[in-house]
Design a protein around this motif. Structure first.
Motif, mmCIF file in Angstrom:
data_model
loop_
_atom_site.group_PDB
_atom_site.id
_atom_site.type_symbol
_atom_site.label_atom_id
_atom_site.label_comp_id
_atom_site.label_asym_id
_atom_site.label_seq_id
_atom_site.Cartn_x
_atom_site.Cartn_y
_atom_site.Cartn_z
ATOM 1 N N SER A 238 0.860 -1.192 0.000
ATOM 2 C CA SER A 238 0.000 0.000 0.000
ATOM 3 C C SER A 238 0.889 1.233 0.000
ATOM 4 C CB SER A 238 -0.908 0.026 1.237
ATOM 5 O OG SER A 238 -0.129 0.225 2.414
ATOM 6 N N PHE A 239 0.291 2.401 -0.201
ATOM 7 C CA PHE A 239 1.107 3.610 -0.137
ATOM 8 C C PHE A 239 1.618 3.841 1.276
ATOM 9 C CE2 PHE A 239 1.488 8.057 1.119
ATOM 10 C CZ PHE A 239 2.621 8.377 0.384
ATOM 11 N N GLU A 240 0.782 3.615 2.287
ATOM 12 C CA GLU A 240 1.217 3.850 3.666
ATOM 13 C C GLU A 240 2.413 2.957 4.013
ATOM 14 O OE1 GLU A 240 0.455 6.267 5.557
ATOM 15 O OE2 GLU A 240 -1.121 7.027 4.225
ATOM 16 N N GLU A 241 2.406 1.727 3.494
ATOM 17 C CA GLU A 241 3.545 0.843 3.716
ATOM 18 C C GLU A 241 4.785 1.375 2.983
ATOM 19 O OE1 GLU A 241 3.926 -3.596 2.884
ATOM 20 O OE2 GLU A 241 2.177 -3.550 4.226
ATOM 21 N N PHE A 242 4.577 1.908 1.784
ATOM 22 C CA PHE A 242 5.678 2.483 1.028
ATOM 23 C C PHE A 242 6.255 3.684 1.769
ATOM 24 C CE2 PHE A 242 7.147 5.477 -2.346
ATOM 25 C CZ PHE A 242 8.220 4.713 -2.833
ATOM 26 N N ARG A 266 1.370 7.490 -9.336
ATOM 27 C CA ARG A 266 0.170 7.527 -10.174
ATOM 28 C C ARG A 266 -0.289 6.124 -10.542
ATOM 29 N NH1 ARG A 266 2.315 12.959 -13.229
ATOM 30 N NH2 ARG A 266 0.856 14.409 -12.199
ATOM 31 N N GLN A 267 0.649 5.218 -10.711
ATOM 32 C CA GLN A 267 0.266 3.830 -10.931
ATOM 33 C C GLN A 267 -0.464 3.276 -9.706
ATOM 34 O OE1 GLN A 267 4.026 2.006 -11.966
ATOM 35 N NE2 GLN A 267 4.301 3.432 -13.680
ATOM 36 N N MET A 268 0.025 3.594 -8.510
ATOM 37 C CA MET A 268 -0.632 3.157 -7.280
ATOM 38 C C MET A 268 -2.085 3.620 -7.219
ATOM 39 S SD MET A 268 1.897 3.663 -4.063
ATOM 40 C CE MET A 268 3.618 3.214 -4.041
ATOM 41 N N TYR A 269 -2.317 4.838 -7.693
ATOM 42 C CA TYR A 269 -3.663 5.419 -7.620
ATOM 43 C C TYR A 269 -4.464 5.161 -8.904
ATOM 44 C CZ TYR A 269 -2.420 7.574 -3.215
ATOM 45 O OH TYR A 269 -2.056 7.767 -1.893
ATOM 46 N N GLU A 270 -3.983 4.230 -9.720
ATOM 47 C CA GLU A 270 -4.689 3.754 -10.919
ATOM 48 C C GLU A 270 -5.045 4.873 -11.892
ATOM 49 O OE1 GLU A 270 -7.185 -0.016 -10.043
ATOM 50 O OE2 GLU A 270 -7.545 1.333 -8.348
ATOM 51 N N GLU A 293 -4.750 12.942 -5.141
ATOM 52 C CA GLU A 293 -4.298 11.973 -4.145
ATOM 53 C C GLU A 293 -2.836 11.598 -4.390
ATOM 54 O OE1 GLU A 293 -7.165 8.707 -2.991
ATOM 55 O OE2 GLU A 293 -8.174 9.446 -4.804
ATOM 56 N N ALA A 294 -2.485 11.374 -5.651
ATOM 57 C CA ALA A 294 -1.102 11.026 -5.979
ATOM 58 C C ALA A 294 -0.158 12.180 -5.663
ATOM 59 C CB ALA A 294 -0.990 10.635 -7.453
ATOM 60 N N PRO A 358 1.989 -1.188 -5.634
ATOM 61 C CA PRO A 358 0.769 -1.732 -5.037
ATOM 62 C C PRO A 358 -0.394 -0.760 -5.243
ATOM 63 C CG PRO A 358 2.022 -0.605 -3.357
ATOM 64 C CD PRO A 358 2.830 -0.494 -4.642
ATOM 65 N N LEU A 359 -1.592 -1.246 -5.124
ATOM 66 C CA LEU A 359 -2.734 -0.325 -5.063
ATOM 67 C C LEU A 359 -2.569 0.538 -3.825
ATOM 68 C CD1 LEU A 359 -5.613 -2.789 -6.000
ATOM 69 C CD2 LEU A 359 -4.587 -1.022 -7.459
ATOM 70 N N ALA A 360 -2.827 1.814 -3.952
ATOM 71 C CA ALA A 360 -2.541 2.758 -2.871
ATOM 72 C C ALA A 360 -3.210 2.361 -1.560
ATOM 73 C CB ALA A 360 -2.978 4.160 -3.280
ATOM 74 N N ALA A 361 -4.446 1.907 -1.635
ATOM 75 C CA ALA A 361 -5.184 1.550 -0.415
ATOM 76 C C ALA A 361 -4.954 0.106 -0.007
ATOM 77 C CB ALA A 361 -6.676 1.798 -0.629
#
Length: 542
Positions: A238-242, A266-270, A293-294, A358-361
């Motif tokens: 996730s983004f928080e993990e990143f 931006r890939q994370m946030y699709e 968000e990105a 990863p997907l951000a969430a």
């Protein structure tokens, strides 16, 4: 012209890109064409039969690619065989207007490689080799003076009025290359079909592509040797993990990142790869609802001190040096950059891996954005139309496939002079590193093959990473299409919105400033670019 050997019978695509200014094209009367370069440039493209794709199988690959992943060779073949006999072309000299991103090599009278190349070709190859920073001005001057040589290179999305320019100054190659006609040039038939889409304008094939496959896709590199030594898994969910990982990696004179990896975020946030396509209706990625968000994620990375403070003004080679010396632990770059690290002072422990976005969430992995399938295109001057078949024969010869004797010489020169063998792998000498830089790989090249001389682990790791991320990569739906507005004004529009982007990341403007900037981009030309791409997309699809 050369004829091909029968022991392997053949039956029958960040250099620095130079954007073109308008001056030369206005002088030619090409800049203001109302149909050429807009919808009219693509009229008839849906009916063009692209060259038949016939993969060359005369060299057995160690790992065969698939699902968009290129072939991989762990060791260069021993005693490579010649795949052509005789000399290419018509015996007459050939001139090339080319580009380079390396220092200009010694002139032909002081260049043993160039001299040997002439001996093998049977004629002189005159190359107007132009450094990337001078390409725009030099190309404009050459076009305006009607001095384009036999072969000339271009970046198709960056030349204003390109369809008109090609119609006026390039040779129509359709009859020679369309469909099964390309069988006369088997190494050009070895170029994947999608790479040819950037060579078609006004219903005609005007150029030959330099294919790259997924090699130009941006990915996130991690210093795998460091992470393994520290017992850390760089793959986050996730983004928080990143963000947490980057925080753990930063402190003192060490930072997690060399710059804000906005593409990765931006890939994370699709967010789409430049454009999204729904039944032929396009939407620019800059207008996507998750852009803010990105940007907020990127702003946090900067505010929390997780990005090298000199990351913005630094060059990518400097950032690579930081990754090599341990100043940073993660860096975004293209797949094609992986072998380049061998040119840096790495030790035996240095190893890279690729972190999948990863997907951000959380809840799964996102797709990387697939890079352009070509590097550039090469056209034959209309002044040389009567030699088109012979010049295609020369281009075909230069496209000899990986693992052939011709490819070995073109890429590594003469053994004992330009390269030494490490086992069967050619490793360039200092003389080779300077003399072979004639820019031939930007004239034409066979399909990308993962290979690292002297280090099969690099090629294997690159293959493994591509196998993980390429089959699910997100494509740019307008890849291979042309927008006149994008070619003329795209860079200015991009600079304006990227200035706002930089201000947001640095905390000089709020994230909310993006909405106004995106609207200004759309009204200032983005909507027109969309309309042109939609027409081009419809034309390509018939």
């Amino acid at each position: 012209m050369n004829r091909f050997l029968t022991d392997h019978p053949v039956t029958r695509r960040n250099l620095l890109k130079g954007g073109m200014g308008l001056g030369a094209f206005a002088l030619l009367g090409l800049a203001g064409c109302s149909n050429e370069g807009r919808g009219g440039a693509l009229v008839g493209n849906g009916s063009v039969v692209l060259p038949t794709y016939i993969p060359y199988d005369g060299v057995a690959m160690d790992i065969k690619g698939g699902d968009g992943v290129p072939d991989t060779m762990l060791k260069y073949p021993a005693n490579p065989k010649r795949v052509a006999t005789g000399q290419p072309g018509d015996g007459k000299d050939v001139g090339i207007f080319g580009l380079t991103n390396t220092p200009v090599p010694p002139s032909v009278e002081n260049n043993a490689y160039w001299q040997e190349l002439h001996e093998r070709l049977g004629f002189a190859l005159t190359i107007a080799l132009t450094p990337a920073g001078d390409f725009t001005d030099r190309f404009q001057t050459t076009v305006a003076g009607d001095q384009l040589p036999d072969l000339f290179e271009m970046f198709p999305g960056e030349v204003p009025g390109l369809p008109g320019l090609l119609s006026e100054r390039a040779t129509d190659l359709t009859e020679l290359l369309s469909g099964d006609a390309v069988k006369d040039y088997p190494f050009l038939a070895n170029i994947p079909t999608e790479s040819w889409q950037s060579c078609v304008y006004g219903g005609k094939i005007f150029a030959v592509p330099v294919p790259r496959g997924p090699a130009q896709s941006m990915v996130m590199y991690a210093r795998q040797d460091y992470f393994e030594a520290e017992g850390i898994d760089p793959q986050v969910t996730s983004f928080e993990e990143f963000h947490s990982l980057c925080k753990d990696l930063s402190g003192g004179n060490t930072w997690a990142l060399g710059r804000v990896p906005l593409g990765f975020l931006r890939q994370m946030y699709e967010i789409p790869n430049e454009w999204s396509d729904e039944d032929g209706s396009l939407t620019g990625a800059r207008l996507h609802e998750r852009q803010e968000e990105a940007l907020e994620a990127g702003r946090r990375l900067v505010a929390d001190g997780l990005v090298h403070p000199d990351g913005v003004p630094a060059t990518q080679p400097q950032r690579k040096t930081w990754l090599v010396n341990g100043t940073i632990r993660l860096l975004d770059d293209t797949f094609s950059a992986w072998p380049d690290f061998s040119n840096y002072p790495i030790d035996d422990q240095f190893r890279l891996s690729v972190v999948q976005p990863p997907l951000a969430a959380g809840g799964g992995m996102a797709g990387i954005h697939l890079g352009a399938p070509i590097q550039n295109i090469t056209a034959i001057s209309s002044r040389s139309a009567d030699r088109a078949e012979a010049l295609l024969d020369v281009i075909n010869y230069l496209a000899a496939p990986f693992g052939s004797e011709e490819h070995l010489f073109r890429t590594y020169g003469v053994e004992g002079v330009h390269h030494e063998l490490d086992g069967t792998d050619p490793v360039l000498t200092e003389k080779g590193s300077t003399e072979i830089q004639l820019g031939l790989k930007y004239v034409v090249e066979g399909p990308w093959v993962n290979f690292q001389a002297g280090d099969p682990d690099v090629a294997q790791a690159e293959h493994d990473a591509q196998t993980t991320v390429v089959p699910t990569a997100v494509r740019n739906p307008v890849q291979g299409l042309f927008s006149d507005t994008a070619s003329r004004r795209g860079s200015q529009l991009r600079e304006k919105i990227e200035a706002v982007e930089a201000d947001i990341l640095a905390g000089r403007q709020p994230v909310s400033a993006w909405a106004d900037a995106a609207e200004a981009w759309a009204k200032g030309g983005g909507d027109t670019i969309r309309d042109e791409y939609e027409k081009a997309l419809a034309a390509r699809e018939g």
